[in-house]
Design an enzyme around this catalytic site. Sequence first.
Site, PDB file in Angstrom:
ATOM      1  N   HIS A   1      14.427   9.874   1.432  1.00 14.17           N
ATOM      2  CA  HIS A   1      15.457   9.840   2.483  1.00 14.17           C
ATOM      3  C   HIS A   1      15.944   8.403   2.631  1.00 14.17           C
ATOM      4  CE1 HIS A   1      16.737  11.392   6.746  1.00 14.17           C
ATOM      5  NE2 HIS A   1      17.488  10.358   6.396  1.00 14.17           N
TER       6      HIS A   1
ATOM      7  N   HIS B   1      19.779   6.325   2.660  1.00 15.20           N
ATOM      8  CA  HIS B   1      21.243   6.278   2.540  1.00 15.20           C
ATOM      9  C   HIS B   1      21.583   4.976   1.833  1.00 15.20           C
ATOM     10  CE1 HIS B   1      21.745   9.579   5.527  1.00 15.20           C
ATOM     11  NE2 HIS B   1      20.592   9.099   5.960  1.00 15.20           N
TER      12      HIS B   1
ATOM     13  N   HIS C   1      20.183  16.864   7.472  1.00 15.65           N
ATOM     14  CA  HIS C   1      19.584  16.208   8.630  1.00 15.65           C
ATOM     15  C   HIS C   1      19.604  17.208   9.782  1.00 15.65           C
ATOM     16  CE1 HIS C   1      20.272  12.567   6.368  1.00 15.65           C
ATOM     17  NE2 HIS C   1      19.971  11.757   7.360  1.00 15.65           N
TER      18      HIS C   1
ATOM     19  N   GLU D   1      16.951  15.432  14.380  1.00 15.32           N
ATOM     20  CA  GLU D   1      16.811  13.976  14.597  1.00 15.32           C
ATOM     21  C   GLU D   1      17.116  13.721  16.070  1.00 15.32           C
ATOM     22  OE1 GLU D   1      19.688  11.564  12.485  1.00 15.32           O
ATOM     23  OE2 GLU D   1      18.522   9.716  12.754  1.00 15.32           O
TER      24      GLU D   1
ATOM     25  N   ASP E   1      15.288   5.613   5.469  1.00 13.44           N
ATOM     26  CA  ASP E   1      16.576   5.980   6.056  1.00 13.44           C
ATOM     27  C   ASP E   1      17.656   4.928   5.760  1.00 13.44           C
ATOM     28  OD1 ASP E   1      18.223   7.782   7.308  1.00 13.44           O
ATOM     29  OD2 ASP E   1      17.393   7.536   9.315  1.00 13.44           O
ATOM     30  N   ASP E   2      17.713   3.867   6.568  1.00 11.79           N
ATOM     31  CA  ASP E   2      18.725   2.816   6.411  1.00 11.79           C
ATOM     32  C   ASP E   2      18.025   1.468   6.548  1.00 11.79           C
ATOM     33  OD1 ASP E   2      21.387   4.469   6.571  1.00 11.79           O
ATOM     34  OD2 ASP E   2      20.132   5.217   8.200  1.00 11.79           O
TER      35      ASP E   2
END
Length: 335
Positions: free
Chosen positions: A17, A19, A197, A200, A278-279
């Site tokens: 996961h 991005h 997603h 969340e 994630d980021d």
Amino acid sequence: MTELNRFIREMPKAELHLHIEGSLEPELMFALARRNNIEIPYRNVDEVRAAYQFSNLQDFLDIYYQGMSVLKTEQDFYDLTLAYIAHIHEQNVIHTEIFFDPQGHTDRGVPFATVINGISSALKDGREKFGITSKLIMCFLRHLSEEAAFETLKQALPHRDQIIAVGLDSSEVGFPPSKFERVFEKAKSEGFLAVAHAGEEGPPEYVYETLDLLKIDRLDHGNRALEDDALVKRLVESQMALTVCPLSNYKLAGVTDMRTHPIKRMLDLGLKATVNSDDPAYFGGYVNENYLAISESLNLTKDDILILARNGFEASFCTADEKQTMLAKLDAFGS
Ligand code: HPA
Ligand code: ZN
């Protein structure tokens, strides 16, 4: 460094996961802004980092979409992706499954092919240079229309051999998975796997919709599924993998204290949880920092860490043979 921390850093890992646009570090953002003559509302890297204070998902997304506006050319997407691969190589990640948000670029006039060719050629070089294997997952932005998602799917078809799955991201609450039932049905009929997603910030009902309507193969986040016992039971029985992102949850205020992060509870319930960043450029850490944060705050054992890493390989979209090879590396390391 404690022995467990060293173990975490050196352990072979997967990431499921991530991005790619969320791996844009402020230094590269500045370099690309200069290269492409694009104005950004910061004077220096410190100002960028200071702006990364979020109280929810939307706060973050506003800054995330603004940040990606410096990405224009194939070389930019190549540089972004290779920087991420080089970073995770240092962290002993050996396999990664990467999201990209084509609509964040095509809506600014950047052609779909520019985006995917830049990312794909960096992944190819990353494999040759570092031995890291990868898959690409194309996300639809859920705050945009079904029609726009269909158009994006159409643009992806000539590149289908480079894309393993479709996904769903961006603002969650108010944009239920059901809105994309038909586009996911079409994507699945074209041979794509599916992830989304959900849970969340959105309610358990959204997680049910991803299972029943989108027919997902893996669930991204899924934290709020814990509010519904029947849903947990279903996720456990189907061994549906959850791509959990601990530092993201903390930075977006879904979890206010890492000592209350639900990932240990997920494992105790029998859920197939995995650890992901994630980021990473926005949330303060790549995969290792995510493992280290939960390990310390939740007093995880070496066995917990190994289960999380094992889940990462098992829940990947690799073939059974490829999974066996990666799991053998983990077993050799862990024993
Ligand atoms: N949630 C939803 N959309 C996103 C995220 C996220 O954490 N990161 C990038 N797009
Ligand atoms: Zn995400």
